[in-house]
Design an enzyme around this catalytic site. Sequence first.
Site, short mmCIF file in Angstrom:
data_model
loop_
_atom_site.label_atom_id
_atom_site.label_comp_id
_atom_site.label_asym_id
_atom_site.label_seq_id
_atom_site.Cartn_x
_atom_site.Cartn_y
_atom_site.Cartn_z
N ARG A 20 -1.16 20.05 14.24
CA ARG A 20 -2.51 19.57 13.98
C ARG A 20 -3.10 20.11 12.67
NH1 ARG A 20 -1.36 19.25 18.99
NH2 ARG A 20 -0.32 21.20 18.53
N THR A 21 -3.04 21.40 12.48
CA THR A 21 -3.80 22.00 11.38
C THR A 21 -3.24 21.53 10.04
OG1 THR A 21 -4.14 23.90 12.81
CG2 THR A 21 -4.74 24.16 10.51
N LYS A 34 11.96 36.32 -0.31
CA LYS A 34 12.63 37.25 -1.24
C LYS A 34 11.82 38.54 -1.41
CE LYS A 34 13.86 33.12 -3.82
NZ LYS A 34 13.38 32.34 -4.98
N ARG A 36 -1.60 29.77 6.65
CA ARG A 36 -1.37 30.23 8.04
C ARG A 36 -0.29 31.30 8.00
NH1 ARG A 36 -0.59 26.76 13.54
NH2 ARG A 36 -2.83 26.57 13.17
N HIS A 73 -9.09 31.68 13.69
CA HIS A 73 -8.73 30.29 13.34
C HIS A 73 -10.06 29.55 13.13
CE1 HIS A 73 -6.58 26.66 13.00
NE2 HIS A 73 -5.93 26.63 14.13
#
Length: 301
Positions: free
Chosen positions: A52-53, A82, A104, A132
């Site tokens: 969704r996000t 890395k 995120r 969130h």
Amino acid sequence: MHIIDTRQFSREFMDKIFVLAEKMRQIVLSRQPSIILKNKKMIALFHEPSTRTRLSFEMAMSYLGGHFFSTPNASESSSASKGETVEDTIKVLQGYALDVIVLRHHEDGFAARAAQASLVPIINAGDGKNQHPTQALIDLYTMQEKFGKIDGLRVAMVGDLAHYRSIRSLCFALAKFKKITIYLVSPVSFRIKDDVKNYLTKHEVWFLESDNLQKVAPLVDVIYQTRIQKERGIHFDNTDFMINKKILSLMKKEAIVMHPLPRVDEISLDVDEDPRAYYFKQAENGLYVRMALLKTMLVRE
Ligand code: CP
């Protein structure tokens, strides 16, 4: 302006987003091309999975005529793998003349750390067990849409309240409204953290902790369900915390069931056919709210 934590939101800001989200809905439904975000560029770095996000942010840019560049699986597919720090990544990305970075990550506080290093606006799309904030805007907009107001609502939050970022963000955001009642329904070991309880007390939100969903269900306007986050190593027996036809039979006729999704087994599939099942409408609202947020952040009035 960065979007990191719902405690930063004012009522005015949230009300503006809700009004604008309604206009965004009309843009999407009309299917008319928009140039509101013409030449604007968004980079999305997602170190944790998302449906969704990430996709609603991408669709939001697309509907408003902007551009997006996304890196799903960023822990493997970006140079974070890395050993590059987020501070260095941000310094590089802002050299590309972009307008917003959506992040995120599994680390609590990651978005705030990125924002410290960034001249470009950062949007926290979920940082570990912390926050969130765009989900909370969606949740509140959905309540506003259904009830015409948020002041005075009685909300039950259900499940693993100790580790759920959507729950934390929503509790903090609800505290900005008047006469809110929150029932915190969870197993004893998964109760909400003290910092949230202290914030609710400070902002005069009446709350009660319970482990009995059947007792709470008839009392509330909203049941906000959550899933067991197995990906964070969390396990418990949620049999007594499931939403099913029995719980629906106890709820008010006008109450609704919400869930940030994804769902696993905590709402039974036969609940979907009930008009009080609001979680798919809530997910749809994510597109309109994120369009509204991007316009607010990227376009000067
Ligand atoms: N609600 C939510 O954040 O869903 P995704 O994990 O699919 O983005």
